[in-house]
Write an enzyme that holds these catalytic residues in place. Structure first.
Site, PDB file in Angstrom:
ATOM      1  N   LYS A 180       0.821  -1.225   0.000  1.00 28.26           N
ATOM      2  CA  LYS A 180       0.000   0.000   0.000  1.00 28.26           C
ATOM      3  C   LYS A 180       0.850   1.268   0.000  1.00 28.26           C
ATOM      4  O   LYS A 180       0.387   2.337  -0.405  1.00 28.26           O
ATOM      5  CB  LYS A 180      -0.993  -0.009   1.162  1.00 28.26           C
ATOM      6  CG  LYS A 180      -0.424  -0.171   2.523  1.00 28.26           C
ATOM      7  CD  LYS A 180      -1.574  -0.445   3.493  1.00 28.26           C
ATOM      8  CE  LYS A 180      -1.045  -0.944   4.830  1.00 28.26           C
ATOM      9  NZ  LYS A 180      -2.036  -1.654   5.594  1.00 28.26           N
ATOM     10  N   GLU A 220      -1.055   8.229   9.240  1.00 31.03           N
ATOM     11  CA  GLU A 220      -1.944   8.929   8.312  1.00 31.03           C
ATOM     12  C   GLU A 220      -2.924   9.803   9.066  1.00 31.03           C
ATOM     13  O   GLU A 220      -3.267   9.495  10.212  1.00 31.03           O
ATOM     14  CB  GLU A 220      -2.790   7.910   7.523  1.00 31.03           C
ATOM     15  CG  GLU A 220      -2.098   7.315   6.355  1.00 31.03           C
ATOM     16  CD  GLU A 220      -2.957   6.277   5.649  1.00 31.03           C
ATOM     17  OE1 GLU A 220      -4.085   6.010   6.103  1.00 31.03           O
ATOM     18  OE2 GLU A 220      -2.485   5.737   4.652  1.00 31.03           O
ATOM     19  N   ARG A 246      -6.077  -9.256  -5.306  1.00 31.86           N
ATOM     20  CA  ARG A 246      -6.552 -10.630  -5.098  1.00 31.86           C
ATOM     21  C   ARG A 246      -8.059 -10.652  -5.260  1.00 31.86           C
ATOM     22  O   ARG A 246      -8.677  -9.600  -5.375  1.00 31.86           O
ATOM     23  CB  ARG A 246      -6.205 -11.070  -3.673  1.00 31.86           C
ATOM     24  CG  ARG A 246      -6.770 -10.077  -2.657  1.00 31.86           C
ATOM     25  CD  ARG A 246      -6.646 -10.580  -1.256  1.00 31.86           C
ATOM     26  NE  ARG A 246      -6.742  -9.546  -0.257  1.00 31.86           N
ATOM     27  CZ  ARG A 246      -7.860  -9.061   0.251  1.00 31.86           C
ATOM     28  NH1 ARG A 246      -9.027  -9.526  -0.169  1.00 31.86           N
ATOM     29  NH2 ARG A 246      -7.860  -8.126   1.176  1.00 31.86           N
TER      30      ARG A 246
END
Lengths: 215, 468
Positions: B119, B213, B314
């Site tokens: 990510k 974040e 996925r």
């Protein structure tokens, strides 16, 4: 806790069959090649830090990645599944049994398990000492660490969640550790054996008695 | 040579892959651990079954040597990783495909997984394409002082923007599925939380790196389902909304499409925002030459601002939610089947205009847990388990209906996925309520206490679907 322990009964049990029968399972998958035969004498890990591997029992062959499996204990190979030689085996397949003569220390540990205050796993899970307890054990050794009811002693890793586990039981020192961090422990199995200060002389008596009487 | 698939997963996804292989006429084998010996995916594959032995015991679902040894022994030609475990591990995908006896990895090319499965890298690539991402670090931090400085900066930025109750999220960089994420509201708490997350990350993922974040509030969590082929074809199967999650950020209720005007009076043009995130997702997919199924995860704020969260390289648990609002030649697609087919080299065989989106669908994750105690997992034995049968319902479960089942403590206590669909969101919700009333489930733990499930929680949250 009944401190009138029947030493003769306990010791006679160990005298009649002073062995542990260690069943060896494949920890992984692969094609098995045995390196010992039935009746062979094998030794466990040796050296000051157990850095010398024990006898090579078998090798699991996988793509460019053979996995040698060494004996972790000494004794005699009392049973071996020869029909598996050269065949593919799944993980956790029983392949042999080692008849291991019990040592004085192992007998003492086994008896202590029955007389110490065991703190058992509340769930089948992986356990770790709480950060503070682990730091104290690393610095002073487990037998210098006293725990009280309500202390956060473990972190239980259950279904990927970390859950604190608080001690409940008699206050005392961590005398014996029965689990390995990160390896699953079944529900109700002992994690640690705690010795209350008042019981230390009794524990010492057991150790002295076994040491004196066991050849 | 006929293809044979090794299914390197467990639970309901293993069963769904088994069924997809059967539909495609492919042979398969499954792996399992000792703890899963009673799971339905194993029972159906043991050697007393007419097709012979198809289940092989391994040390762990994350032991590549064990899994590849089984693949070689069973002469498999492909590996399906399912979701979780190795599904987003580019090293595993590379190892599977680059070896003495190469296998097909049923998922994107390993280089694509490397680009997007991480990510942190996804954020960097997205930023380079002017795709909006959440303000924060774009790499893992290992140093406490550096992390604290970053946290202070993010808090200061939010205060400068006059954001009410500013806070930050500390995430395990190697984590996923909502695990290893903690919120910090006061900078003074940061060090304690940082150490806690770092410890957790080291223990669970073997890497102590953390991400920091800005914590967004009052948002919806959306997903875009893409399907791409190795021939450069890329189509989408619309959007899903997975905002209703547990405290550990595990999804519990998910619906498609991503917004529905009947549920909430949005202050933005909902269709425009949905179209925008689909376009952004396709843009990123084209840039990295994405070549299998994948899910683009988005955060949409109350005022309609989207931020790309991450890409799941996925098949996702919720793939069927998208399939149940999609129609190709009048039929719902099966995205697992599509995934396998495309990984084996097929072309998609239809275009975006051939997919008709119609109606709404909702997925319920039925879990043994205590939703009043922080979604604490419940462990015990299930004695009774049954679902109704309806032509608007699909149920996927590894829990047997015909015998008691002990929930293994090594894995999440997920019991089943149930998906309902209807012509409108209102109809899907009504059918969802009916389903929840009709489920039969009974069990007890070692102390004799009855099973706790999240069924009341699911029912209570149905009306909150797709709202802010």
């Amino acid at each position: 806790m009944n401190q009138d322990i029947d030493f003769d009964a306990i010791l006679s049990k160990y005298r009649s069959d002073p062995f542990d029968y260690v069943h060896i399972h494949t920890r992984h998958t692969g094609r098995v090649r045995f390196k010992v035969t039935e009746g062979a004498q094998v030794k466990g890990a040796g050296g000051e830090w157990h850095h010398l591997p024990g006898s090579l029992l078998f090798v699991l062959y996988r793509e460019r990645n053979p996995k040698p499996i060494y004996s972790s204990t000494f004794g005699e190979v009392s049973a071996l599944r020869r029909e598996l030689e050269g065949n593919f085996v799944e993980a956790n397949e029983k392949v042999m049994t080692i008849k291991h003569p019990l040592t004085k220390r192992e007998i003492i540990e086994s008896i202590l398990r029955k007389v110490l205050s065991n703190f058992n796993a509340p769930e089948r899970a992986k356990y770790f000492f709480a950060m503070d307890i682990q730091a104290r054990i690393d610095k002073f050794g487990p037998r210098a660490v006293t725990i009280q009811p309500g202390d956060e002693v473990f972190t239980m890793s259950l279904m990927k969640r970390d859950i604190p586990v608080y001690y409940s039981g008699e206050p005392g020192i961590i005398h014996s550790i029965y689990f390995k961090p990160g390896i699953s422990v079944g529900h109700g199995e002992p994690l640690i054996g705690v010795c209350p200060p008042g019981r230390l002389p009794f524990i010492q008596k057991i150790i002295s008695r076994v040491k004196a009487e066991w050849e | 040579m006929k293809e044979k698939v090794l299914i390197a997963n467990r639970g309901e996804i293993a069963l769904r892959i088994m069924n997809a292989c059967t539909d495609l006429g492919l042979d398969y084998v499954v792996v399992y651990t000792e703890e899963d010996a009673d799971s339905e995916h194993v029972r159906r594959s043991l050697d007393h079954q007419p097709h012979g032995k198809r289940a092989f015991r391994v040390a762990s679902y994350t032991d590549p040597n064990d899994i590849l040894a089984v693949a070689d022994h069973a002469e498999c030609t492909a590996i399906h990783p399912g979701y979780g475990f190795f599904s987003e591990d580019f090293r595993f995908a590379r190892r599977v495909t680059v070896r003495d006896r190469p296998l097909t990895f049923i998922g994107p090319n390993w280089e694509v997984i490397k680009d997007l499965g991480d990510k942190i890298n996804t954020k960097r690539v997205a930023n380079s394409l002017s795709i909006p991402t959440i303000p924060g670090t774009d790499g893992p931090i290992y140093n406490e002082m550096e992390a604290e400085e970053y946290a202070e900066q993010l808090m200061a930025d939010q205060k400068a923007q006059k954001i009410k109750n500013p806070s930050i999220l500390v995430k395990a960089a190697a984590g996923g599925g909502g695990m290893g994420i903690e919120e910090v509201r006061e900078v003074e708490q940061f060090r304690r939380v940082y150490r806690q997350v770092q410890n957790y990350a080291k223990r669970q993922f073997g890497d102590g790196g953390v991400l920091i974040e800005q914590c967004l509030r009052d948002y919806n969590h959306l997903e875009v389902q893409l399907v791409c082929s190795r021939h450069g074809e890329r189509i989408h199967f619309g959007t899903r909304n997975c905002t209703i999650q547990s405290t550990g950020r595990q999804k519990r209720l998910e619906a498609a499409p991503g917004f529905d005007e009947s549920c909430f009076a949005y202050v933005f043009n909902a269709q425009e925002v949905l179209d925008r995130i689909v376009d952004y997702s396709l843009k990123l997919a084209a840039h990295v030459r994405y070549d299998n199924v994948g899910t683009w995860e988005w955060i949409i704020t109350r005022d309609g601002q989207p931020y790309l969260l991450e890409v799941n390289t996925r098949i996702q648990v919720e793939n069927d939610v998208s399939a149940r609002i999609s129609h190709i030649d009048g039929q719902h697609p099966n995205l697992i089947r599509e995934q396998i087919r495309l990984a084996l080299g097929d072309r998609i065989g239809y275009s975006q205009s051939g997919i008709e989106f119609k109606g709404s669908s909702i997925e319920f994750r039925i879990i043994a847990e205590d939703t009043h105690r922080g979604f604490a997992p419940w462990i015990g034995t299930i004695n009774q388990f049954d679902f109704p049968k309806h032509d608007w319902l699909a149920v996927y479960t590894h829990v047997p209906f015909d015998r008691p089942y002990v929930i293994p403590s090594e894995y999440d206590p997920n019991l089943a996925l149930a998906i309902v669909w209807g012509d409108s969101m209102a109809e899907a919700k009504a059918r969802g309520r009916q389903l929840l009333r009709e489920i039969t489930i009974a069990g007890e733990n070692v102390a004799g206490a009855p099973i706790s499930t999240n069924i009341p929680y699911l029912e209570a949250h149905l009306d909150k679907l797709l709202t802010f």
